[in-house]
Design a protein around this motif. Sequence first.
Motif, mmCIF file in Angstrom:
data_model
loop_
_atom_site.group_PDB
_atom_site.id
_atom_site.type_symbol
_atom_site.label_atom_id
_atom_site.label_comp_id
_atom_site.label_asym_id
_atom_site.label_seq_id
_atom_site.Cartn_x
_atom_site.Cartn_y
_atom_site.Cartn_z
ATOM 1 N N SER A 287 0.837 -1.195 0.000
ATOM 2 C CA SER A 287 0.000 0.000 0.000
ATOM 3 C C SER A 287 0.872 1.245 0.000
ATOM 4 C CB SER A 287 -0.907 0.012 1.229
ATOM 5 O OG SER A 287 -1.643 1.216 1.300
ATOM 6 N N ALA A 288 0.540 2.171 -0.904
ATOM 7 C CA ALA A 288 1.270 3.441 -0.997
ATOM 8 C C ALA A 288 0.398 4.443 -1.740
ATOM 9 C CB ALA A 288 2.598 3.241 -1.722
ATOM 10 N N HIS A 289 0.866 5.656 -1.841
ATOM 11 C CA HIS A 289 0.153 6.691 -2.584
ATOM 12 C C HIS A 289 0.025 6.276 -4.045
ATOM 13 C CE1 HIS A 289 -0.656 10.684 -4.352
ATOM 14 N NE2 HIS A 289 -1.121 10.991 -3.149
ATOM 15 N N ASP A 290 -1.065 6.696 -4.677
ATOM 16 C CA ASP A 290 -1.281 6.386 -6.093
ATOM 17 C C ASP A 290 -0.066 6.727 -6.956
ATOM 18 O OD1 ASP A 290 -3.791 5.271 -5.972
ATOM 19 O OD2 ASP A 290 -4.869 7.098 -6.507
ATOM 20 N N GLY A 291 0.590 7.843 -6.641
ATOM 21 C CA GLY A 291 1.740 8.269 -7.436
ATOM 22 C C GLY A 291 2.907 7.302 -7.379
ATOM 23 N N HIS A 292 2.974 6.499 -6.311
ATOM 24 C CA HIS A 292 4.047 5.505 -6.190
ATOM 25 C C HIS A 292 3.695 4.184 -6.867
ATOM 26 C CE1 HIS A 292 6.405 8.008 -3.590
ATOM 27 N NE2 HIS A 292 5.513 8.014 -2.623
ATOM 28 N N ILE A 293 2.420 3.795 -6.848
ATOM 29 C CA ILE A 293 2.079 2.447 -7.318
ATOM 30 C C ILE A 293 1.664 2.391 -8.782
ATOM 31 C CG2 ILE A 293 1.405 1.764 -4.989
ATOM 32 C CD1 ILE A 293 -1.414 1.729 -7.265
ATOM 33 N N GLU A 294 1.346 3.532 -9.403
ATOM 34 C CA GLU A 294 0.833 3.513 -10.774
ATOM 35 C C GLU A 294 1.876 2.992 -11.758
ATOM 36 O OE1 GLU A 294 -0.388 7.479 -11.675
ATOM 37 O OE2 GLU A 294 1.526 8.368 -11.100
ATOM 38 N N ARG A 295 1.383 2.310 -12.794
ATOM 39 C CA ARG A 295 2.256 1.699 -13.806
ATOM 40 C C ARG A 295 2.888 2.740 -14.722
ATOM 41 N NH1 ARG A 295 2.185 -3.643 -15.222
ATOM 42 N NH2 ARG A 295 0.852 -5.064 -14.029
ATOM 43 N N VAL A 296 2.261 3.896 -14.852
ATOM 44 C CA VAL A 296 2.765 4.983 -15.688
ATOM 45 C C VAL A 296 2.854 6.229 -14.831
ATOM 46 C CG1 VAL A 296 2.265 6.489 -17.653
ATOM 47 C CG2 VAL A 296 1.793 4.036 -17.824
ATOM 48 N N ASN A 297 3.985 6.897 -14.851
ATOM 49 C CA ASN A 297 4.143 8.131 -14.097
ATOM 50 C C ASN A 297 4.820 9.155 -15.003
ATOM 51 O OD1 ASN A 297 5.204 10.229 -12.347
ATOM 52 N ND2 ASN A 297 4.775 8.872 -10.624
ATOM 53 N N SER A 410 -6.718 3.425 -17.631
ATOM 54 C CA SER A 410 -6.323 2.054 -17.976
ATOM 55 C C SER A 410 -4.833 1.913 -18.232
ATOM 56 C CB SER A 410 -7.095 1.582 -19.206
ATOM 57 O OG SER A 410 -6.833 2.420 -20.323
ATOM 58 N N GLU A 411 -4.132 3.021 -18.460
ATOM 59 C CA GLU A 411 -2.679 2.969 -18.616
ATOM 60 C C GLU A 411 -1.974 3.061 -17.272
ATOM 61 O OE1 GLU A 411 -1.308 5.922 -21.339
ATOM 62 O OE2 GLU A 411 -2.215 4.962 -23.103
ATOM 63 N N HIS A 412 -2.549 3.794 -16.358
ATOM 64 C CA HIS A 412 -1.921 3.990 -15.049
ATOM 65 C C HIS A 412 -2.127 2.799 -14.119
ATOM 66 C CE1 HIS A 412 -0.774 8.387 -15.117
ATOM 67 N NE2 HIS A 412 -1.437 8.244 -16.253
ATOM 68 N N TYR A 413 -3.278 2.122 -14.248
ATOM 69 C CA TYR A 413 -3.623 1.065 -13.300
ATOM 70 C C TYR A 413 -4.241 -0.137 -14.024
ATOM 71 C CZ TYR A 413 -3.469 5.283 -10.396
ATOM 72 O OH TYR A 413 -3.097 6.459 -9.801
ATOM 73 N N ASP A 414 -4.269 -1.268 -13.320
ATOM 74 C CA ASP A 414 -4.978 -2.448 -13.812
ATOM 75 C C ASP A 414 -6.458 -2.373 -13.443
ATOM 76 O OD1 ASP A 414 -2.712 -4.258 -14.806
ATOM 77 O OD2 ASP A 414 -2.029 -3.690 -12.811
ATOM 78 N N ALA A 415 -6.747 -1.688 -12.361
ATOM 79 C CA ALA A 415 -8.118 -1.496 -11.897
ATOM 80 C C ALA A 415 -8.144 -0.216 -11.071
ATOM 81 C CB ALA A 415 -8.582 -2.687 -11.058
ATOM 82 N N MET A 416 -9.361 0.310 -10.868
ATOM 83 C CA MET A 416 -9.503 1.482 -10.001
ATOM 84 C C MET A 416 -10.733 1.324 -9.134
ATOM 85 S SD MET A 416 -8.378 4.996 -11.972
ATOM 86 C CE MET A 416 -8.430 5.931 -10.417
ATOM 87 N N LEU A 417 -10.601 1.760 -7.883
ATOM 88 C CA LEU A 417 -11.714 1.813 -6.957
ATOM 89 C C LEU A 417 -12.119 3.267 -6.791
ATOM 90 C CD1 LEU A 417 -12.329 -0.194 -3.778
ATOM 91 C CD2 LEU A 417 -12.637 2.277 -3.713
ATOM 92 N N PHE A 418 -13.413 3.520 -6.948
ATOM 93 C CA PHE A 418 -13.925 4.889 -6.891
ATOM 94 C C PHE A 418 -14.873 5.059 -5.708
ATOM 95 C CE2 PHE A 418 -13.012 3.931 -11.330
ATOM 96 C CZ PHE A 418 -12.190 4.991 -11.682
ATOM 97 N N LEU A 419 -14.679 6.147 -4.985
ATOM 98 C CA LEU A 419 -15.540 6.535 -3.877
ATOM 99 C C LEU A 419 -16.233 7.842 -4.255
ATOM 100 C CD1 LEU A 419 -12.900 6.138 -1.024
ATOM 101 C CD2 LEU A 419 -14.745 4.539 -1.499
ATOM 102 N N TYR A 420 -17.444 8.008 -3.757
ATOM 103 C CA TYR A 420 -18.093 9.298 -4.009
ATOM 104 C C TYR A 420 -17.636 10.346 -2.998
ATOM 105 C CZ TYR A 420 -21.502 12.876 -5.072
ATOM 106 O OH TYR A 420 -22.088 14.067 -5.440
ATOM 107 N N GLU A 421 -17.472 9.918 -1.755
ATOM 108 C CA GLU A 421 -17.104 10.862 -0.703
ATOM 109 C C GLU A 421 -16.154 10.202 0.284
ATOM 110 O OE1 GLU A 421 -19.298 14.005 2.387
ATOM 111 O OE2 GLU A 421 -20.472 12.483 1.325
ATOM 112 N N ALA A 422 -15.177 10.952 0.762
ATOM 113 C CA ALA A 422 -14.247 10.460 1.778
ATOM 114 C C ALA A 422 -14.077 11.533 2.853
ATOM 115 C CB ALA A 422 -12.900 10.106 1.159
#
Length: 433
Positions: A287-297, A410-422
């Motif tokens: 687990s890390a920030h999206d910027g660290h785990i994404e396949r494309v940066n 689809s280039e940055h990730y294999d899947a994405m989880l979306f929340l409406y509110e956090a």
Amino acid sequence: MLNILKKILKLCVRLLLGLILLVLGIVLFRFGKQKIEEVQAHREIPELRAEMQSLSADHIPDNVSVLAIGEGVHGSREFQELKLSVLREMVEKQGYTAFALEADYSECADINRYLQSGEGKPEELVQKFSFPIYHTKEMAALLGWIQDWNRTAAEEKKVRFYGFDMQNPETGYAFLKQYSLAHGLTTEAEFDAVFQNVLTPPYSLSPETAGQAVAFLDGLRAKAGDADMRDADARDFQMELTTVRQAMESWTSTEDSNTLRDRDMAENVKAIRNIEAEIGSGKIVISAHDGHIERVNPIYTSMGVLLSQDLGNDYYAIGTDVWKLGDNIKRMGEAKRSIQHFVSGDPLAAQARFAEGQQYVLYFSQITKEESRVYTLVHSPMRMMQLGEGYSFLMRLLPDQTYRLKGIPSEHYDAMLFLYEANPIEILEATGA
């Protein structure tokens, strides 16, 4: 002469008023444009309903050995809760045996010793993290779940807790010293001469002292020899040598700090994966920030880019995003934190309001109809939330340059989880503080 001065003064006033009006106009234009974009992004996309899935291990390929769950922000409760949701799914359904966090290896190794022994209260263990963003009841719940699982799990199914970062090397001082002295690798005087002022206050680090520490650590490793990975203390010693060395090397290197850190984190993740291949299932959740785990940066060569290159399809990245957010975030240049509110502008996150529990997952490999609107959406550039651990008012004026970054999902990730509110995390105070 007096008339000339009056004319100059009037001209200056007019110029100042003109400048104020210009700045005000630019600000209003930016905020107006931002609101229009938000309204457009918030429109319903009925076609998306059929593609919405729940978070489930059933959708993760069996060959995956490193499953990464990202977080668009660090200071949100729901993003921290996702860590446990993903870990539980993968442990119970696919036999994963490790969780690794964007935190220092040394402090996580200390926590792991408690989790394996069954000792310690999770609410107190979270205080061992250097980063206050992990001093939360959500992180305590994750540690408590691992602790409970290990109490009844068979030895080969027990879950271990790791860190793959190296930004807080001082947390490894006591263990490194204790192990080195116990195994006759050095004397207390020799160890303290190198590290007393490097890993303890007032932290007198310089390229020279860091270089001396690197050389000393290399000497300890040579004396220790190859470690038996089934010996928990021996493997912790080897990994803590590595991560403390990485921290020291950052002081001697002229390379970009972000690139260097992410390369080190990628190497640490692979090392943890190798450890687990020998003593566990060989499968880990990180687990890390999206910027660290994404396949494309697009900004720099990040950890996820390197893991994608080295592991191929054995690496699986789940990014996250949210439509509206309350974030407990550190103010730049200050020790204070504050609650700030943001809207991502991500049209896919906006659709989470129609999903059960106001969250859903898109598994991009399952969206195959190229003529469909959904396929076009996930293969097109869009705004996605990426907030770091630092807030400035300039972020309000420059959202597209600071936290609404554009990319193709689809280039940055294999899947994405979306929340409406956090909602923002609540940082727990240390017991007795």
